[in-house]
Design an enzyme around this catalytic site. Structure first.
Site, mmCIF file in Angstrom:
data_model
loop_
_atom_site.group_PDB
_atom_site.id
_atom_site.type_symbol
_atom_site.label_atom_id
_atom_site.label_comp_id
_atom_site.label_asym_id
_atom_site.label_seq_id
_atom_site.Cartn_x
_atom_site.Cartn_y
_atom_site.Cartn_z
ATOM 1 N NE ARG A 51 42.080 53.298 49.175
ATOM 2 C CZ ARG A 51 42.787 52.195 48.969
ATOM 3 N NH1 ARG A 51 43.121 51.454 49.965
ATOM 4 N NH2 ARG A 51 43.175 51.849 47.756
ATOM 5 C CE LYS A 148 34.849 37.530 34.613
ATOM 6 N NZ LYS A 148 35.887 38.248 33.891
ATOM 7 C CG ASP A 177 28.589 37.020 32.276
ATOM 8 O OD1 ASP A 177 28.885 37.646 31.236
ATOM 9 O OD2 ASP A 177 29.009 35.889 32.518
ATOM 10 C CG HIS A 178 30.825 42.416 29.927
ATOM 11 N ND1 HIS A 178 31.815 41.639 30.471
ATOM 12 C CD2 HIS A 178 31.199 42.644 28.643
ATOM 13 C CE1 HIS A 178 32.741 41.428 29.557
ATOM 14 N NE2 HIS A 178 32.400 42.012 28.431
ATOM 15 C CE LYS A 182 30.372 41.056 24.938
ATOM 16 N NZ LYS A 182 31.199 42.123 24.405
ATOM 17 C CD GLU A 216 39.294 38.492 25.113
ATOM 18 O OE1 GLU A 216 39.091 39.666 25.386
ATOM 19 O OE2 GLU A 216 39.611 37.640 25.954
ATOM 20 C CG ASP A 235 39.311 36.533 32.560
ATOM 21 O OD1 ASP A 235 38.894 37.381 33.369
ATOM 22 O OD2 ASP A 235 39.610 36.802 31.376
ATOM 23 C CG HIS A 240 32.302 36.352 29.864
ATOM 24 N ND1 HIS A 240 31.471 37.037 30.701
ATOM 25 C CD2 HIS A 240 33.490 36.986 29.938
ATOM 26 C CE1 HIS A 240 32.136 38.056 31.246
ATOM 27 N NE2 HIS A 240 33.363 38.034 30.803
ATOM 28 C CE LYS A 331 42.377 37.511 28.189
ATOM 29 N NZ LYS A 331 41.156 38.295 28.072
HETATM 30 C C1 BG6 Z 1 36.253 40.178 30.796
HETATM 31 C C2 BG6 Z 1 37.519 39.390 31.000
HETATM 32 O O1 BG6 Z 1 35.254 39.723 31.671
HETATM 33 O O2 BG6 Z 1 35.803 40.029 29.451
HETATM 34 C C3 BG6 Z 1 38.585 39.842 30.021
HETATM 35 O O3 BG6 Z 1 37.977 39.579 32.324
HETATM 36 C C4 BG6 Z 1 38.068 39.792 28.605
HETATM 37 O O4 BG6 Z 1 39.759 39.052 30.154
HETATM 38 C C5 BG6 Z 1 36.725 40.505 28.491
HETATM 39 O O5 BG6 Z 1 39.034 40.409 27.769
HETATM 40 C C6 BG6 Z 1 36.120 40.288 27.122
HETATM 41 O O6 BG6 Z 1 35.005 41.127 26.965
HETATM 42 P P1 BG6 Z 1 34.570 41.670 25.546
HETATM 43 O O7 BG6 Z 1 33.317 42.424 25.819
HETATM 44 O O8 BG6 Z 1 35.695 42.523 25.040
HETATM 45 O O9 BG6 Z 1 34.370 40.474 24.674
#
Ligand code: BG6
Length: 484
Positions: A51, A148, A177-178, A182, A216, A235, A240, A331
Site C-alpha cells: 500500500r 497460513k 506450510d513452511h 524444512k 518453542e 496456529d 504443522h 510456547k
Molecule cells: C508459525 C506459527 O507458523 O510457525 C508460529 O504461526 C510458530 O507461532 C512458527 O512460532 C514456528 O516455526 P519454526 O520454523 O520456528 O518452528
C-alpha cells in the site's frame, strides 16, 4: 559435498505485502540466498507490491536493510547484494481498489514464469485474485502462493478455496506450510521410503506409540492480537503437526509426485478418529522467574486461549489401529526442540531375565535444532559383571556426519519459493487436505467453546502442565525429555 544447484527458469515474482514482516524476515533474504547460489537467475525479477508509496530505490534500500538484519553470513556479500537489488522493483498498489494494477501489468514480462506471493491478510486474497484476473496480469501458467492461516475453520477455509478457485486452478495454487519445506521434515520421507530397514516395522505389529513434539521457547509477545484469536490448535496443530503426522503415518506413495504424496496424506487426515475430550490437555503459560504470563503477552487479562496443547490421537486404518499418536506443542517451553519419536514394542520374548528384558528401540528424528536421527539400540554394557544390557544411541547428527555443508541448510521458505517457480506442488497443501484438517479440528475447538474450557496454567520454561504428563502416565508411558 558438491553443490547441485540447478538454476530455475527466469521469473517475475510479485510479493503482495512486499514490505511486511514475513517478506523482510524470510522471503527477501531467502531469495537473496538463492540468487547467491545461482539458482535464481540474473534474468529474474522481484516486484514488491504494497500500500505504501515508495519507488524502486526505496524498496531496494528496504531490502538491503532486511538482508543486513535477517540474512546469515551472506550479508557481507556487498557486491552480490547490489546485483541482487538491481532486480527489484516496487509498485504501490491498492488491493481493494484500482490503483497500481495497470502499472503492475505493464511491468510484467510475457516470456517468464509469473508468480504472485500473497503475503497479506487472508481477507485480501479474494480482491487480489480477482484483480490479477481482471487486469490480465495472471495467465493460465501463473502461480499464486498463499500463506497460513488458511481459514480459521472449515467454513472459512472452504470459502477461501472457493474464492481462489474462481480465478485459478488447483494446479496454480501453492498453499505454504513452511514445515514441509524444512530439510529434516523432508528427511522423514527419505528415511521411511529410502531405506529397507524401517518400513517393515512401521505398523501396529512393531510400533508401541509415536510421539510428536514441537516445543518453542518464544512466547506470543509482539503477535498477541493474532495469536489470541488462534491458539496452539489453529496456529500449530491444524497445520504443522498435522503435516508431520501425515508424513509419519501415510502409506508409501507409488511415486514421489505431488498428487501421489498428497493423496496419501489426505487419507491419513480422513482416517483420524475424533479426539475425546479427556485425551486433550490445553495449557496457558504463566509468569515465571520475572517473565511475562501469556495474558500479559497477549494483552488480554481474561484470555482462555491455549499456548500449549497435548493430545492422544488414533488413526483408524489397518496399519495404525491401536497405536496412539501423542502430539504436543507449546510456547515458552523449557527448550526449543522438535522431534518425532517412534517407540517400538517390547520384544515378543526376551532371552534375558529381570530388568535386562526391559529394553526398547526408539527411532527419534530430530527436526530442530541439532537436526539428525537417533536410533536407540540395546547392547551389552562393556566390562565384567555378567550380561548387563544398556540402551545406547546410534546417533547421527547431520552437521557432524555430513560436514559443514549440512549447516548450510536451505531455509524452508526459499526452498518452497523455488518449487513454485519449478511448478512442483509436492510440498504444498492441496485444498482438500486443508479442508479435511479443519473438519477434524473444528469439533474439538467447538467443544471447548461450548464448555468455556479453561486452559491449565503451566510455568513458562517448563514442559507444560502436569496434566500433559498424566495423559501418558495413565497409559503407562512417558514423554521424552524436551532437550534443546
Ligand atoms: C508459525 C506459527 O507458523 O510457525 C508460529 O504461526 C510458530 O507461532 C512458527 O512460532 C514456528 O516455526 P519454526 O520454523 O520456528 O518452528
Amino acid at each position: 559435498m558438491v553443490s547441485r544447484v540447478i538454476p530455475v527458469d527466469n521469473f517475475d515474482l510479485v510479493i503482495f505485502g512486499g514490505t511486511g514482516d514475513l517478506a523482510r524476515r524470510k522471503i527477501l533474504p531467502g531469495l537473496f540466498r538463492r540468487f547467491l547460489s545461482g539458482q535464481m537467475t540474473e534474468g529474474s525479477r522481484i516486484i514488491g507490491a504494497a500500500r505504501g508509496e515508495m519507488d524502486d530505490e526505496g524498496f531496494r534500500t528496504l531490502v538491503r536493510e532486511a538482508i543486513a538484519e535477517f540474512g546469515g553470513r551472506e550479508k557481507n556479500e556487498t557486491d552480490c547484494i547490489e546485483r541482487f537489488v538491481e532486480r527489484l522493483h516496487y509498485v504501490p498498489i491498492d488491493a481493494m481498489g484500482e490503483g497500481g494494477w495497470t502499472q503492475l501489468r505493464d511491468l510484467m514480462r510475457l516470456d517468464v514464469v509469473r508468480a504472485f506471493y500473497f503475503s497479506v491478510a487472508p481477507s485480501l486474497f479474494g480482491a487480489i485474485a480477482e484483480r490479477l484476473h481482471k487486469y490480465e496480469i495472471a495467465n493460465a501458467d501463473s502461480r499464486i502462493v498463499v500463506e497460513k492461516p488458511f481459514g480459521r475453520d472449515l467454513a472459512t477455509a472452504r470459502a477461501l478455496n472457493a474464492t481462489l478457485a474462481e480465478h485459478f486452478n488447483e494446479t496454480q495454487i501453492y498453499r505454504i506450510d513452511h514445515y514441509l519445506g524444512k530439510e529434516t521434515v523432508q528427511n522423514l520421507m527419505a528415511v521411511r521410503f529410502g531405506n529397507v530397514l524401517f518400513e517393515p516395522l512401521w505398523n501396529n505389529h512393531y510400533v508401541d506409540h509415536i510421539q510428536i513434539t514441537v516445543a518453542e521457547t518464544v512466547g506470543v509477545g509482539g503477535r498477541g492480537s493474532y495469536y489470541d484469536k488462534s491458539g496452539a490448535m489453529r496456529d500449530m496443530v491444524q497445520n504443522h503437526l498435522m503435516q508431520l503426522l501425515c508424513l509419519i503415518a501415510m502409506e508409501p506413495p507409488s511415486k514421489f509426485e505431488a498428487d501421489e504424496v498428497r493423496n496419501e496424506k489426505l487419507k491419513v487426515i480422513r482416517a483420524l478418529q475424533p479426539v475425546e475430550n479427556h485425551h486433550i490437555v490445553r495449557g496457558q503459560y504463566d509468569a515465571h522467574e520475572g517473565g511475562q504470563s501469556y495474558r500479559q503477552d497477549a494483552e488480554n487479562p481474561r484470555s482462555f486461549t491455549e499456548s500449549f496443547i497435548a493430545m492422544k490421537c488414533h488413526i483408524n486404518n489397518w496399519r495404525w489401529a491401536g497405536v496412539p499418536f501423542y502430539i504436543r506443542t507449546g510456547k515458552k517451553m523449557k527448550a526449543r526442540s522438535s522431534e518425532i519419536a517412534v517407540v517400538f514394542k517390547d520384544l515378543g520374548h526376551s532371552i534375558f531375565e529381570g530388568d535386562e528384558a526391559r529394553h526398547r528401540n526408539i527411532l527419534a528424528i530430530r527436526l530442530q535444532p541439532n537436526e539428525g536421527i537417533d536410533l536407540q539400540v540395546t547392547i551389552k554394557e562393556p566390562g565384567p559383571g555378567g550380561m548387563r544390557l544398556i540402551d545406547v544411541p546410534l546417533d547421527m547428527t547431520f552437521s557432524e556426519a555430513l560436514g559443514p555443508d549440512a549447516e548450510d541448510v536451505t531455509d524452508a521458505y526459499e526452498r518452497l519459493i523455488m518449487d513454485v517457480i519449478r511448478g512442483n506442488q509436492t510440498l504444498f497443501m492441496r485444498g482438500d487436505e486443508v479442508e479435511a484438517a479443519w473438519a477434524w479440528t473444528d469439533p474439538i475447538i467447538q467443544g471447548w467453546e461450548k464448555r468455556n474450557d479453561v486452559p491449565k496454567l503451566y510455568d513458562a520454561g517448563s514442559a507444560g502442565p502436569d496434566d500433559a504428563l498424566m495423559l501418558m502416565h495413565r497409559d503407562g508411558r512417558r514423554w521424552r525429555d524436551i532437550k534443546g
